[in-house]
Design a protein around this motif. Structure first.
Motif, PDB file in Angstrom:
ATOM      1  N   LEU A  15      -3.986  -4.213   0.798  1.00  0.00           N
ATOM      2  CA  LEU A  15      -3.897  -2.890   1.417  1.00  0.00           C
ATOM      3  C   LEU A  15      -3.780  -2.949   2.931  1.00  0.00           C
ATOM      4  O   LEU A  15      -3.423  -1.943   3.554  1.00  0.00           O
ATOM      5  CB  LEU A  15      -5.116  -2.047   1.017  1.00  0.00           C
ATOM      6  CG  LEU A  15      -5.248  -1.769  -0.483  1.00  0.00           C
ATOM      7  CD1 LEU A  15      -6.485  -0.918  -0.765  1.00  0.00           C
ATOM      8  CD2 LEU A  15      -3.999  -1.086  -1.035  1.00  0.00           C
ATOM      9  N   CYS A  53       0.825  -1.207   0.000  1.00  0.00           N
ATOM     10  CA  CYS A  53       0.000   0.000   0.000  1.00  0.00           C
ATOM     11  C   CYS A  53       0.857   1.255   0.000  1.00  0.00           C
ATOM     12  O   CYS A  53       0.495   2.280  -0.603  1.00  0.00           O
ATOM     13  CB  CYS A  53      -0.916  -0.033   1.230  1.00  0.00           C
ATOM     14  SG  CYS A  53      -1.927   1.435   1.499  1.00  0.00           S
ATOM     15  N   TRP A  97     -12.102   1.243   1.918  1.00  0.00           N
ATOM     16  CA  TRP A  97     -11.679   1.677   0.589  1.00  0.00           C
ATOM     17  C   TRP A  97     -11.041   0.541  -0.191  1.00  0.00           C
ATOM     18  O   TRP A  97     -10.285  -0.242   0.355  1.00  0.00           O
ATOM     19  CB  TRP A  97     -10.680   2.825   0.705  1.00  0.00           C
ATOM     20  CG  TRP A  97     -11.236   4.051   1.362  1.00  0.00           C
ATOM     21  CD1 TRP A  97     -11.185   4.380   2.680  1.00  0.00           C
ATOM     22  CD2 TRP A  97     -11.955   5.103   0.715  1.00  0.00           C
ATOM     23  NE1 TRP A  97     -11.814   5.581   2.900  1.00  0.00           N
ATOM     24  CE2 TRP A  97     -12.293   6.052   1.716  1.00  0.00           C
ATOM     25  CE3 TRP A  97     -12.327   5.358  -0.606  1.00  0.00           C
ATOM     26  CZ2 TRP A  97     -12.995   7.218   1.427  1.00  0.00           C
ATOM     27  CZ3 TRP A  97     -13.031   6.519  -0.894  1.00  0.00           C
ATOM     28  CH2 TRP A  97     -13.357   7.431   0.113  1.00  0.00           C
ATOM     29  N   ARG A  98     -11.343   0.509  -1.514  1.00  0.00           N
ATOM     30  CA  ARG A  98     -10.710  -0.435  -2.433  1.00  0.00           C
ATOM     31  C   ARG A  98     -10.151   0.324  -3.626  1.00  0.00           C
ATOM     32  O   ARG A  98     -10.709   1.334  -4.059  1.00  0.00           O
ATOM     33  CB  ARG A  98     -11.714  -1.480  -2.939  1.00  0.00           C
ATOM     34  CG  ARG A  98     -12.190  -2.471  -1.889  1.00  0.00           C
ATOM     35  CD  ARG A  98     -13.162  -3.470  -2.498  1.00  0.00           C
ATOM     36  NE  ARG A  98     -13.754  -4.340  -1.495  1.00  0.00           N
ATOM     37  CZ  ARG A  98     -13.306  -5.537  -1.186  1.00  0.00           C
ATOM     38  NH1 ARG A  98     -12.252  -6.024  -1.809  1.00  0.00           N
ATOM     39  NH2 ARG A  98     -13.908  -6.267  -0.262  1.00  0.00           N
ATOM     40  N   SER A  99      -9.071  -0.191  -4.184  1.00  0.00           N
ATOM     41  CA  SER A  99      -8.479   0.406  -5.374  1.00  0.00           C
ATOM     42  C   SER A  99      -9.391   0.202  -6.575  1.00  0.00           C
ATOM     43  O   SER A  99      -9.983  -0.867  -6.750  1.00  0.00           O
ATOM     44  CB  SER A  99      -7.106  -0.220  -5.649  1.00  0.00           C
ATOM     45  OG  SER A  99      -6.640   0.137  -6.924  1.00  0.00           O
ATOM     46  N   THR A 100      -9.497   1.222  -7.424  1.00  0.00           N
ATOM     47  CA  THR A 100     -10.248   1.071  -8.669  1.00  0.00           C
ATOM     48  C   THR A 100      -9.362   0.505  -9.775  1.00  0.00           C
ATOM     49  O   THR A 100      -9.845   0.194 -10.863  1.00  0.00           O
ATOM     50  CB  THR A 100     -10.823   2.423  -9.129  1.00  0.00           C
ATOM     51  OG1 THR A 100      -9.749   3.359  -9.281  1.00  0.00           O
ATOM     52  CG2 THR A 100     -11.835   2.957  -8.125  1.00  0.00           C
ATOM     53  N   MET A 125     -10.136   5.546  -5.713  1.00  0.00           N
ATOM     54  CA  MET A 125     -10.614   4.458  -4.877  1.00  0.00           C
ATOM     55  C   MET A 125     -12.131   4.515  -4.784  1.00  0.00           C
ATOM     56  O   MET A 125     -12.744   5.580  -4.948  1.00  0.00           O
ATOM     57  CB  MET A 125     -10.000   4.523  -3.470  1.00  0.00           C
ATOM     58  CG  MET A 125      -8.492   4.488  -3.442  1.00  0.00           C
ATOM     59  SD  MET A 125      -7.818   4.135  -1.803  1.00  0.00           S
ATOM     60  CE  MET A 125      -7.961   2.336  -1.749  1.00  0.00           C
ATOM     61  N   LYS A 171      -7.777   6.325   3.190  1.00  0.00           N
ATOM     62  CA  LYS A 171      -7.824   6.355   1.725  1.00  0.00           C
ATOM     63  C   LYS A 171      -6.431   6.686   1.195  1.00  0.00           C
ATOM     64  O   LYS A 171      -6.050   7.850   1.104  1.00  0.00           O
ATOM     65  CB  LYS A 171      -8.829   7.405   1.254  1.00  0.00           C
ATOM     66  CG  LYS A 171      -9.008   7.473  -0.249  1.00  0.00           C
ATOM     67  CD  LYS A 171      -9.960   8.607  -0.618  1.00  0.00           C
ATOM     68  CE  LYS A 171     -10.123   8.686  -2.143  1.00  0.00           C
ATOM     69  NZ  LYS A 171     -10.963   9.864  -2.523  1.00  0.00           N
ATOM     70  N   TYR A 183      -5.116   6.346  -1.883  1.00  0.00           N
ATOM     71  CA  TYR A 183      -5.005   6.830  -3.257  1.00  0.00           C
ATOM     72  C   TYR A 183      -6.237   7.657  -3.631  1.00  0.00           C
ATOM     73  O   TYR A 183      -7.309   7.511  -3.049  1.00  0.00           O
ATOM     74  CB  TYR A 183      -4.881   5.655  -4.238  1.00  0.00           C
ATOM     75  CG  TYR A 183      -3.941   4.574  -3.791  1.00  0.00           C
ATOM     76  CD1 TYR A 183      -2.618   4.860  -3.459  1.00  0.00           C
ATOM     77  CD2 TYR A 183      -4.368   3.251  -3.689  1.00  0.00           C
ATOM     78  CE1 TYR A 183      -1.751   3.868  -3.046  1.00  0.00           C
ATOM     79  CE2 TYR A 183      -3.513   2.246  -3.273  1.00  0.00           C
ATOM     80  CZ  TYR A 183      -2.205   2.557  -2.945  1.00  0.00           C
ATOM     81  OH  TYR A 183      -1.352   1.585  -2.514  1.00  0.00           O
ATOM     82  N   MET A 202      -1.098   6.746  -7.410  1.00  0.00           N
ATOM     83  CA  MET A 202      -0.744   5.352  -7.697  1.00  0.00           C
ATOM     84  C   MET A 202       0.467   5.244  -8.619  1.00  0.00           C
ATOM     85  O   MET A 202       0.574   4.340  -9.446  1.00  0.00           O
ATOM     86  CB  MET A 202      -1.935   4.570  -8.254  1.00  0.00           C
ATOM     87  CG  MET A 202      -2.956   4.205  -7.192  1.00  0.00           C
ATOM     88  SD  MET A 202      -3.953   2.783  -7.617  1.00  0.00           S
ATOM     89  CE  MET A 202      -2.787   1.459  -7.302  1.00  0.00           C
TER      90      MET A 202
END
Length: 291
Positions: free
Chosen positions: A282, A165, A273-276, A262, A257, A259, A172
């Protein structure tokens, strides 16, 4: 190494003293929240910790004490001890405990100083949570300290943001090493107001409401961080004589968060939160016991 640790940690102490004020300006009616048995713990640490009734618990790098008090309201801990380097964090935590009517003890100390001066073999559980080891200059010393303060049969419950992370900046783009092997990374902007940055417009921690508070925070004090890989953290505990009992990685980040790109999930306990982009680990959790 001792002078390096003192210099880096003291620099971080000054930076955190500024940031803590901004962070807590965004959190609404905290004493009322805890008087009503509120909890800022997420399911991951709740499941790992379990019922803490009758156990002696130490929460290292406890920040302003919200999770420490939640050990009482949610998991039945009795007078847990919270330790943090920040003067303002400990002052805030002590007042919050008093105003909330919750018994907890807070100690202002560098974590290494605490290990050096506190009694050995005294805790059943050491809890370490979210954004911790990246502020420490020497993880082997940390592992030895954890081993020292635990009773025989005691355990550490550790949950933090994954080293993967931390290798990317907010856009990113790869900027930081996976592990810096104890080499410092200087951040001129200091500890940020990540509470405001991570806000989804409702809750900033599980069930704890957000308000505007301090705006456009700029920390006048720089900070020093360290990149530690999984083998650094886990290895420090094993090298100190601990037995690894649990390890897990998670493809999401609780409340923080990291990035810009997200997506937010709102679980019952609070924002996640999750990465797009690519699925990344993470967070991770580790449990280890002292023989």
């Amino acid at each position: 190494m001792r002078n390096t640790a003192i210099d880096a940690h003291e620099q971080n102490r000054a930076s955190w003293n500024e940031a803590v004020v901004a962070h807590n300006s965004h959190k609404v009616d905290q004493d009322g929240f805890f008087r009503n048995k509120g909890s800022t713990l997420y399911p991951e640490e709740i499941g790992l910790l379990g019922n803490l009734a009758s156990l002696k618990v130490c929460h290292l790098q406890c920040n302003a004490g919200q999770d420490t008090l939640s050990l009482v309201t949610r998991l039945r801990a009795e007078n847990p001890i919270g330790v943090d380097i920040s003067d303002n964090a400990i002052e805030f935590a002590t007042k919050l405990a008093k105003d909330s009517g919750i018994q907890a003890t807070f100690v202002r100390a560098d974590v290494f100083e605490y290990f050096d001066t506190t009694e050995a073999n005294q805790f059943d559980v050491v809890f370490v949570s979210y954004g911790t080891v990246n502020w420490l200059v020497d993880l082997e010393r940390w592992g030895r300290g954890v081993h020292k303060v635990l009773k025989s049969g005691g355990r550490i419950v550790f949950i933090d943001f994954h080293p993967v992370c931390y290798i990317f900046n907010q856009d990113m783009v790869h900027e930081y090493p996976y592990t810096s092997a104890g080499e410092p990374i200087h951040e001129s902007g200091g500890v940020s107001d990540y509470v405001a940055y991570s806000n989804t417009g409702g809750e900033v921690m599980p069930n704890l409401k957000y308000q505007e508070g301090v705006q456009d925070f700029r920390n006048p004090n720089a900070s020093v961080e360290f990149c530690w890989g999984l083998s650094d953290t886990i290895g420090s505990l094993v090298k100190a004589g601990m037995n690894l009992t649990h390890f897990k990685e998670y493809p999401y980040s609780n409340f923080f968060k990291p990035y810009k790109a997200m997506t937010s999930e709102h679980v019952v306990e609070g924002p996640r939160w999750r990465s797009t982009g690519p699925m990344l680990p993470l967070m991770y959790s580790v449990c280890a016991s002292k023989p």
